[in-house]
Each structure stands twice: as structure tokens, then as C-alpha cells.
Design an enzyme around this catalytic site. Structure first.
Site, PDB file in Angstrom:
ATOM      1  N   GLY A  16       0.771  -1.247   0.000  1.00  0.00           N
ATOM      2  CA  GLY A  16       0.000   0.000   0.000  1.00  0.00           C
ATOM      3  C   GLY A  16       0.798   1.291   0.000  1.00  0.00           C
ATOM      4  O   GLY A  16       0.328   2.303   0.516  1.00  0.00           O
ATOM      5  N   ARG A  69     -15.493 -15.103  -9.487  1.00  0.00           N
ATOM      6  CA  ARG A  69     -15.126 -13.681  -9.512  1.00  0.00           C
ATOM      7  C   ARG A  69     -16.334 -12.764  -9.378  1.00  0.00           C
ATOM      8  O   ARG A  69     -16.253 -11.704  -8.776  1.00  0.00           O
ATOM      9  CB  ARG A  69     -14.416 -13.357 -10.827  1.00  0.00           C
ATOM     10  CG  ARG A  69     -12.994 -13.857 -10.855  1.00  0.00           C
ATOM     11  CD  ARG A  69     -12.169 -13.076 -11.812  1.00  0.00           C
ATOM     12  NE  ARG A  69     -12.534 -13.350 -13.191  1.00  0.00           N
ATOM     13  CZ  ARG A  69     -11.894 -12.858 -14.242  1.00  0.00           C
ATOM     14  NH1 ARG A  69     -10.883 -12.059 -14.104  1.00  0.00           N
ATOM     15  NH2 ARG A  69     -12.271 -13.157 -15.454  1.00  0.00           N
ATOM     16  N   ILE A  96      -7.638  -8.977 -11.979  1.00  0.00           N
ATOM     17  CA  ILE A  96      -8.254  -8.417 -13.168  1.00  0.00           C
ATOM     18  C   ILE A  96      -9.745  -8.322 -12.912  1.00  0.00           C
ATOM     19  O   ILE A  96     -10.356  -9.273 -12.431  1.00  0.00           O
ATOM     20  CB  ILE A  96      -7.927  -9.285 -14.394  1.00  0.00           C
ATOM     21  CG1 ILE A  96      -6.426  -9.158 -14.654  1.00  0.00           C
ATOM     22  CG2 ILE A  96      -8.740  -8.855 -15.602  1.00  0.00           C
ATOM     23  CD1 ILE A  96      -5.909 -10.065 -15.724  1.00  0.00           C
ATOM     24  N   LEU A  97     -10.303  -7.168 -13.198  1.00  0.00           N
ATOM     25  CA  LEU A  97     -11.730  -6.949 -12.939  1.00  0.00           C
ATOM     26  C   LEU A  97     -12.537  -7.330 -14.173  1.00  0.00           C
ATOM     27  O   LEU A  97     -12.137  -7.034 -15.308  1.00  0.00           O
ATOM     28  CB  LEU A  97     -11.955  -5.486 -12.555  1.00  0.00           C
ATOM     29  CG  LEU A  97     -11.303  -5.124 -11.208  1.00  0.00           C
ATOM     30  CD1 LEU A  97     -11.139  -3.614 -11.064  1.00  0.00           C
ATOM     31  CD2 LEU A  97     -12.100  -5.697 -10.041  1.00  0.00           C
ATOM     32  N   ASN A 111      -6.117   3.138 -12.783  1.00  0.00           N
ATOM     33  CA  ASN A 111      -5.123   2.144 -12.358  1.00  0.00           C
ATOM     34  C   ASN A 111      -3.739   2.733 -12.541  1.00  0.00           C
ATOM     35  O   ASN A 111      -3.545   3.617 -13.384  1.00  0.00           O
ATOM     36  CB  ASN A 111      -5.261   0.881 -13.218  1.00  0.00           C
ATOM     37  CG  ASN A 111      -4.278  -0.213 -12.810  1.00  0.00           C
ATOM     38  OD1 ASN A 111      -4.083  -0.464 -11.623  1.00  0.00           O
ATOM     39  ND2 ASN A 111      -3.647  -0.853 -13.780  1.00  0.00           N
ATOM     40  N   HIS A 113       0.131   1.336 -13.384  1.00  0.00           N
ATOM     41  CA  HIS A 113       0.871   0.148 -13.814  1.00  0.00           C
ATOM     42  C   HIS A 113       2.362   0.485 -13.805  1.00  0.00           C
ATOM     43  O   HIS A 113       2.753   1.551 -14.291  1.00  0.00           O
ATOM     44  CB  HIS A 113       0.421  -0.269 -15.224  1.00  0.00           C
ATOM     45  CG  HIS A 113       1.130  -1.488 -15.704  1.00  0.00           C
ATOM     46  ND1 HIS A 113       0.850  -2.748 -15.212  1.00  0.00           N
ATOM     47  CD2 HIS A 113       2.162  -1.639 -16.571  1.00  0.00           C
ATOM     48  CE1 HIS A 113       1.656  -3.626 -15.781  1.00  0.00           C
ATOM     49  NE2 HIS A 113       2.469  -2.974 -16.609  1.00  0.00           N
TER      50      HIS A 113
HETATM   51  C1  GAR Z   1       2.964  -0.772  -7.630  1.00  0.00           C
HETATM   52  O1  GAR Z   1       4.235  -0.804  -8.220  1.00  0.00           O
HETATM   53  C2  GAR Z   1       1.887  -0.771  -8.695  1.00  0.00           C
HETATM   54  O2  GAR Z   1       2.241  -0.071  -9.845  1.00  0.00           O
HETATM   55  C3  GAR Z   1       1.773  -2.232  -8.984  1.00  0.00           C
HETATM   56  O3  GAR Z   1       1.846  -2.851  -7.728  1.00  0.00           O
HETATM   57  C4  GAR Z   1       2.665  -2.056  -6.882  1.00  0.00           C
HETATM   58  C5  GAR Z   1       1.905  -1.808  -5.601  1.00  0.00           C
HETATM   59  O4  GAR Z   1       2.737  -1.278  -4.632  1.00  0.00           O
HETATM   60  N1  GAR Z   1       0.555  -2.550  -9.659  1.00  0.00           N
HETATM   61  C6  GAR Z   1       0.448  -3.529 -10.540  1.00  0.00           C
HETATM   62  O5  GAR Z   1       1.370  -4.241 -10.856  1.00  0.00           O
HETATM   63  C7  GAR Z   1      -0.940  -3.686 -11.109  1.00  0.00           C
HETATM   64  N2  GAR Z   1      -0.925  -4.661 -12.146  1.00  0.00           N
HETATM   65  P1  GAR Z   1       2.139  -0.807  -3.258  1.00  0.00           P
HETATM   66  O6  GAR Z   1       1.332  -1.966  -2.686  1.00  0.00           O
HETATM   67  O7  GAR Z   1       3.343  -0.471  -2.416  1.00  0.00           O
HETATM   68  O8  GAR Z   1       1.267   0.400  -3.512  1.00  0.00           O
END
Ligand code: GAR
Length: 205
Positions: A16, A69, A96-97, A111, A113
Site C-alpha cells: 500500500g 469472480r 483483473i476486474l 489504475n 501500472h
Molecule cells: C505498484 O508498483 C503498482 O504499480 C503495482 O503494484 C505495486 C503496488 O505497490 N501494480 C500492478 O502491478 C498492477 N498490475 P504498493 O502496494 O506499495 O502500492
């Protein structure tokens, strides 16, 4: 008359830090929104504790308790609607939603990425970046459509890929940029400055 604040519903699966960057940006008054609820799909997600520490409602909708899901997503939708959420923010949400969820909040899901889309979509972006040998990576904030990491792009930031990088060192460099551009993108949305025209998101002055 001032417009009502956007109410964010932030969905997380893990530690998070992206959520924390949004909490902190709201605290610094750089994002004019309120986080109405934080949802996770796993009880151990540290994001729950970050939310609670910030006095934000936090709920685990445990994916393991749902066979399919769709009922899982219906439970997410119910929590988000109960909290009056107007913008859904995926922050490290590793699921994936389905179209059921995406249609419910059409045009109101963002989102982030950890790569420069459309390159390296999917769940292992840093691994794929390092395996391919590209020299530049970064992160992308986009609206969510019914595909995977395919919606219209709002903001991107680039970082170098260095010799000797590991998933961890590259991930940390990318994350620094995530923590800057995700709050910025949310604030642009809150200011009504994102105009979507097909694949293009124009940022209005
Ligand atoms: C982040 O790097 C985000 O971009 C990635 O997960 C991490 C979450 O970090 N998201 C994905 O890969 C979505 N497909 P966090 O839990 O420290 O915020």
C-alpha cells in the site's frame, strides 16, 4: 457554489505505498478528495493498517471466501456504493476486474501500472522489462477499460533501467515516480480537467 469532493475507493492487495502517497497528498492538500473506503482482497494486506492508521474505513473482501469472480466483485461494488464512492482507484490491486465491475463504474476507475504501457502489461512488469533489456521503463496511470492495462493513458513518467538492476532496485525507482504521478492524476480528475476522447486523454488548462 463549490462542487462536492470526489469520494475515492482505493483497492489494494499488498503493502500500500501507492495508497500512502494518496493519503499523504490529501494531507498536504495537493489532492482535493476524500478517501471514503480502502478495500483489500487479502486480510494480510498492509494497506489495511495504513488506512486504519489514517482513520479511513478499511474492509477486507477476502477473495478466498468467494468461489467465483462475479460474487466477489458484487461484494466490492456493494462496499464501494455503500461508501458513496465516485472514483475507484486501483493501487496495487493484483486482480483483473471483469466487465461486471468495469461497466458499473465506467469511466470512473483509474489504475497505475509499473511500466510504460502499452509495453509490459500484466502482473510481472519489472521482470519482463529486465528480461527484455529495454533501457527506459516507468509507470502509467490510465483509465480502466474492459481489457488488461489497456485503457486511455492519463500520465506517464520514465526512469532509466540501469546495468545490474534487479526487480527490487528498478521497482523502487519506478515507485518514486508512481508516488508523484498517481496523486497528480487523481487531482486532475478532481478538477474536472481530464477529457477522454477515444484513446486520448486531454488535460484541460
Ligand atoms: C505498484 O508498483 C503498482 O504499480 C503495482 O503494484 C505495486 C503496488 O505497490 N501494480 C500492478 O502491478 C498492477 N498490475 P504498493 O502496494 O506499495 O502500492
Amino acid at each position: 457554489m463549490t462542487e462536492a469532493k470526489q469520494k475515492l475507493g482505493v483497492l489494494c492487495s499488498g503493502r500500500g505505498t501507492d495508497l500512502q502517497s494518496i493519503i499523504d497528498a490529501i494531507g498536504r492538500e495537493e489532492v482535493d478528495a476524500e478517501i471514503a473506503v480502502v478495500l483489500t482482497d487479502k486480510p494480510e494486506a498492509f494497506a489495511l493498517q495504513r488506512a486504519e492508521r489514517a482513520g479511513i474505513k478499511a474492509v477486507c473482501v477476502n477473495r478466498k471466501q468467494y468461489e467465483d469472480r462475479e460474487p466477489f466483485e458484487e461484494a466490492l461494488i456493494e462496499e464501494l456504493e455503500d461508501a458513496g464512492v465516485t472514483l475507484v482507484v486501483l493501487a496495487g490491486f493484483m486482480r483483473i476486474l471483469t466487465p461486471v465491475f468495469v461497466r458499473h463504474f465506467a469511466g470512473r476507475i483509474m489504475n497505475i501500472h509499473p511500466a510504460l504501457l502499452p509495453s509490459f502489461p500484466g502482473a510481472h512488469a519489472h521482470r519482463d522489462v529486465l528480461a527484455y533489456g529495454v533501457k527506459v521503463s516507468g509507470c502509467t496511470v490510465h483509465f480502466v477499460d474492459e481489457g488488461t492495462d489497456s485503457g486511455p493513458i492519463i500520465l506517464q513518467a520514465a526512469v532509466p533501467v540501469l546495468d545490474g538492476d534487479t526487480e527490487e532496485t528498478l521497482g523502487a525507482r519506478v515507485l518514486e515516480q508512481e508516488h508523484i504521478i498517481y496523486p497528480q492524476a487523481i487531482q486532475l480528475y478532481c478538477e474536472g480537467r481530464l477529457q477522454v476522447d477515444g484513446r486520448h486523454v486531454r488535460i484541460l488548462d
